[in-house]
Design a protein around this motif. Structure first.
Motif, PDB file in Angstrom:
ATOM      1  N   ALA A  50      -9.971  16.192  -0.971  1.00 34.61           N
ATOM      2  CA  ALA A  50     -10.685  15.167  -0.498  1.00 34.61           C
ATOM      3  C   ALA A  50      -9.791  14.141  -0.158  1.00 34.61           C
ATOM      4  O   ALA A  50      -8.755  14.002  -0.779  1.00 34.61           O
ATOM      5  CB  ALA A  50     -11.620  14.850  -1.271  1.00 34.61           C
ATOM      6  N   ALA A  51     -10.365  13.118   0.830  1.00 32.19           N
ATOM      7  CA  ALA A  51      -9.462  11.880   1.229  1.00 32.19           C
ATOM      8  C   ALA A  51      -9.578  10.950  -0.099  1.00 32.19           C
ATOM      9  O   ALA A  51     -10.430  10.811  -0.924  1.00 32.19           O
ATOM     10  CB  ALA A  51     -10.261  11.180   2.200  1.00 32.19           C
ATOM     11  N   PRO A  52      -8.443  10.406  -0.388  1.00 35.41           N
ATOM     12  CA  PRO A  52      -8.221   9.261  -1.400  1.00 35.41           C
ATOM     13  C   PRO A  52      -9.093   8.104  -1.258  1.00 35.41           C
ATOM     14  O   PRO A  52      -8.800   7.891  -0.146  1.00 35.41           O
ATOM     15  CB  PRO A  52      -6.807   9.252  -1.415  1.00 35.41           C
ATOM     16  CG  PRO A  52      -6.355   9.351  -0.116  1.00 35.41           C
ATOM     17  CD  PRO A  52      -7.200  10.450   0.492  1.00 35.41           C
ATOM     18  N   GLY A  53      -9.349   7.284  -2.018  1.00 38.57           N
ATOM     19  CA  GLY A  53      -9.896   6.128  -2.258  1.00 38.57           C
ATOM     20  C   GLY A  53      -9.027   5.400  -2.981  1.00 38.57           C
ATOM     21  O   GLY A  53      -8.492   5.947  -3.886  1.00 38.57           O
ATOM     22  N   GLU A  61      -2.669   8.981  -8.512  1.00 33.37           N
ATOM     23  CA  GLU A  61      -1.203   8.928  -8.093  1.00 33.37           C
ATOM     24  C   GLU A  61      -0.522   7.664  -8.779  1.00 33.37           C
ATOM     25  O   GLU A  61       0.680   8.019  -8.792  1.00 33.37           O
ATOM     26  CB  GLU A  61      -1.544   8.494  -6.323  1.00 33.37           C
ATOM     27  CG  GLU A  61      -1.546   9.739  -5.617  1.00 33.37           C
ATOM     28  CD  GLU A  61      -3.063   9.963  -5.307  1.00 33.37           C
ATOM     29  OE1 GLU A  61      -3.502  11.002  -4.428  1.00 33.37           O
ATOM     30  OE2 GLU A  61      -4.084   9.463  -6.104  1.00 33.37           O
ATOM     31  N   ALA A  62      -1.344   6.604  -8.815  1.00 36.57           N
ATOM     32  CA  ALA A  62      -0.470   5.405  -9.462  1.00 36.57           C
ATOM     33  C   ALA A  62      -0.052   5.923 -11.121  1.00 36.57           C
ATOM     34  O   ALA A  62       1.130   5.462 -11.461  1.00 36.57           O
ATOM     35  CB  ALA A  62      -1.354   4.177  -9.762  1.00 36.57           C
ATOM     36  N   LYS A  63      -0.735   6.535 -11.589  1.00 38.28           N
ATOM     37  CA  LYS A  63      -0.540   6.945 -12.979  1.00 38.28           C
ATOM     38  C   LYS A  63       0.758   8.069 -12.910  1.00 38.28           C
ATOM     39  O   LYS A  63       1.724   8.157 -13.703  1.00 38.28           O
ATOM     40  CB  LYS A  63      -1.585   7.815 -13.678  1.00 38.28           C
ATOM     41  CG  LYS A  63      -2.590   6.487 -14.298  1.00 38.28           C
ATOM     42  CD  LYS A  63      -3.505   7.270 -15.161  1.00 38.28           C
ATOM     43  CE  LYS A  63      -4.596   6.232 -15.642  1.00 38.28           C
ATOM     44  NZ  LYS A  63      -4.746   4.788 -15.391  1.00 38.28           N
ATOM     45  N   LEU A  90      -0.722   1.379  -2.097  1.00 34.21           N
ATOM     46  CA  LEU A  90      -0.412   1.140  -3.374  1.00 34.21           C
ATOM     47  C   LEU A  90       0.928   0.517  -3.493  1.00 34.21           C
ATOM     48  O   LEU A  90       1.883   1.012  -2.946  1.00 34.21           O
ATOM     49  CB  LEU A  90      -0.248   2.624  -3.987  1.00 34.21           C
ATOM     50  CG  LEU A  90       0.185   2.416  -5.619  1.00 34.21           C
ATOM     51  CD1 LEU A  90      -0.695   1.795  -6.423  1.00 34.21           C
ATOM     52  CD2 LEU A  90       0.506   3.917  -6.216  1.00 34.21           C
ATOM     53  N   LYS A  91       0.974  -0.729  -3.934  1.00 32.31           N
ATOM     54  CA  LYS A  91       2.045  -1.438  -4.155  1.00 32.31           C
ATOM     55  C   LYS A  91       2.443  -1.635  -5.341  1.00 32.31           C
ATOM     56  O   LYS A  91       1.817  -1.801  -6.475  1.00 32.31           O
ATOM     57  CB  LYS A  91       1.897  -3.159  -3.294  1.00 32.31           C
ATOM     58  CG  LYS A  91       1.333  -2.956  -1.985  1.00 32.31           C
ATOM     59  CD  LYS A  91       1.305  -4.509  -1.658  1.00 32.31           C
ATOM     60  CE  LYS A  91       0.809  -4.511  -0.230  1.00 32.31           C
ATOM     61  NZ  LYS A  91       0.654  -5.979   0.214  1.00 32.31           N
ATOM     62  N   TYR A  92       3.776  -1.430  -5.501  1.00 30.77           N
ATOM     63  CA  TYR A  92       4.523  -1.456  -6.931  1.00 30.77           C
ATOM     64  C   TYR A  92       5.971  -1.999  -6.688  1.00 30.77           C
ATOM     65  O   TYR A  92       6.530  -1.925  -5.903  1.00 30.77           O
ATOM     66  CB  TYR A  92       4.453   0.006  -7.522  1.00 30.77           C
ATOM     67  CG  TYR A  92       4.942   1.015  -6.951  1.00 30.77           C
ATOM     68  CD1 TYR A  92       6.186   1.588  -7.376  1.00 30.77           C
ATOM     69  CD2 TYR A  92       4.244   1.627  -5.894  1.00 30.77           C
ATOM     70  CE1 TYR A  92       6.747   2.619  -6.817  1.00 30.77           C
ATOM     71  CE2 TYR A  92       4.808   2.918  -5.396  1.00 30.77           C
ATOM     72  CZ  TYR A  92       6.089   2.989  -5.905  1.00 30.77           C
ATOM     73  OH  TYR A  92       6.481   4.425  -5.116  1.00 30.77           O
ATOM     74  N   TYR A 113       1.729   4.604   1.175  1.00 30.95           N
ATOM     75  CA  TYR A 113       0.393   4.724   1.956  1.00 30.95           C
ATOM     76  C   TYR A 113       0.107   6.217   1.941  1.00 30.95           C
ATOM     77  O   TYR A 113       0.810   7.087   2.229  1.00 30.95           O
ATOM     78  CB  TYR A 113       0.907   4.267   3.299  1.00 30.95           C
ATOM     79  CG  TYR A 113       1.479   3.050   3.677  1.00 30.95           C
ATOM     80  CD1 TYR A 113       0.213   1.943   4.005  1.00 30.95           C
ATOM     81  CD2 TYR A 113       2.689   2.593   3.418  1.00 30.95           C
ATOM     82  CE1 TYR A 113       0.919   0.836   4.352  1.00 30.95           C
ATOM     83  CE2 TYR A 113       3.026   1.576   3.713  1.00 30.95           C
ATOM     84  CZ  TYR A 113       2.385   0.449   3.990  1.00 30.95           C
ATOM     85  OH  TYR A 113       2.814  -0.766   4.460  1.00 30.95           O
ATOM     86  N   PHE A 114      -1.547   6.454   1.752  1.00 30.03           N
ATOM     87  CA  PHE A 114      -1.771   7.836   1.425  1.00 30.03           C
ATOM     88  C   PHE A 114      -2.787   7.783   2.511  1.00 30.03           C
ATOM     89  O   PHE A 114      -3.802   7.446   2.578  1.00 30.03           O
ATOM     90  CB  PHE A 114      -2.511   7.832   0.016  1.00 30.03           C
ATOM     91  CG  PHE A 114      -1.631   7.622  -1.182  1.00 30.03           C
ATOM     92  CD1 PHE A 114      -0.823   8.623  -1.764  1.00 30.03           C
ATOM     93  CD2 PHE A 114      -1.353   6.438  -1.607  1.00 30.03           C
ATOM     94  CE1 PHE A 114       0.003   8.401  -2.876  1.00 30.03           C
ATOM     95  CE2 PHE A 114      -0.782   6.119  -2.637  1.00 30.03           C
ATOM     96  CZ  PHE A 114       0.180   7.347  -3.339  1.00 30.03           C
ATOM     97  N   PHE A 115      -2.417   8.769   3.259  1.00 27.76           N
ATOM     98  CA  PHE A 115      -3.156   9.378   4.388  1.00 27.76           C
ATOM     99  C   PHE A 115      -3.691  10.780   4.228  1.00 27.76           C
ATOM    100  O   PHE A 115      -3.144  11.456   3.466  1.00 27.76           O
ATOM    101  CB  PHE A 115      -2.399   9.514   5.654  1.00 27.76           C
ATOM    102  CG  PHE A 115      -1.782   8.171   6.146  1.00 27.76           C
ATOM    103  CD1 PHE A 115      -2.460   7.439   6.980  1.00 27.76           C
ATOM    104  CD2 PHE A 115      -0.620   7.554   5.773  1.00 27.76           C
ATOM    105  CE1 PHE A 115      -1.994   6.419   7.687  1.00 27.76           C
ATOM    106  CE2 PHE A 115      -0.065   6.616   6.444  1.00 27.76           C
ATOM    107  CZ  PHE A 115      -0.832   5.875   7.109  1.00 27.76           C
TER     108      PHE A 115
END
Length: 148
Positions: A50-53, A61-63, A90-92, A113-115
């Motif tokens: 599914a598309a990420p939110g 993904e961040a984890k 997502l910025k890090y 960037y997650f597309f």
């Protein structure tokens, strides 16, 4: 701002984007990385149900980035409408690989960037030393991403 850009297409991954001219390229199937010293651009493609939110990227993904990265600190998660489609941003910050001679590390700013399209998720990541002014370049790269 004198950096020239070239169009890059990856048929295995099904995407294209503009990247800085002259950067070293490493490709494996649908994945690619462009680097120049401590700056970089990468795209990885993987199956996705599914598309990420923003919430799913924060939870998953961040984890994963935190567990696999070096001293990762998440600084923001948001959603954006880009020419290539809706994306989660997502910025890090993280540490670079250690220098092979001095063993010193540099603090990096990263934006992922997650597309999503048709069961595939493309992760476009850009990075540079913290404090470098890369906003214009990163906007150009992220806005140039297109599914083929």
């Amino acid at each position: 701002d004198a950096q020239a850009f070239i169009k890059y297409s990856n048929t295995a991954g099904g995407y294209g984007l503009e990247v800085p001219e002259g950067w070293a390229r490493a490709e494996t199937g649908g994945n690619v990385t462009f680097t120049s010293k401590l700056d970089g651009v990468s795209v990885t493609v993987a199956p996705a149900a599914a598309a990420p939110g923003a919430a799913s990227v924060q939870a998953k993904e961040a984890k994963l980035i935190q567990s696999q990265g070096r001293a990762v600190t998440i600084t923001g998660v948001s959603e954006a409408n880009l020419p290539g489609g809706k994306a989660v941003v997502l910025k890090y910050t993280s540490n670079s690989e250690p220098n092979s001679v001095t063993n010193k590390r540099v603090r990096l700013e990263n934006v992922a960037y997650f597309f999503y399209r048709n069961g595939k998720e493309a992760t476009l990541t850009v990075w540079a030393p913290q404090g470098a002014d890369n906003v214009d370049q990163w906007n150009r790269i992220s806005k140039s991403f297109q599914w083929l």
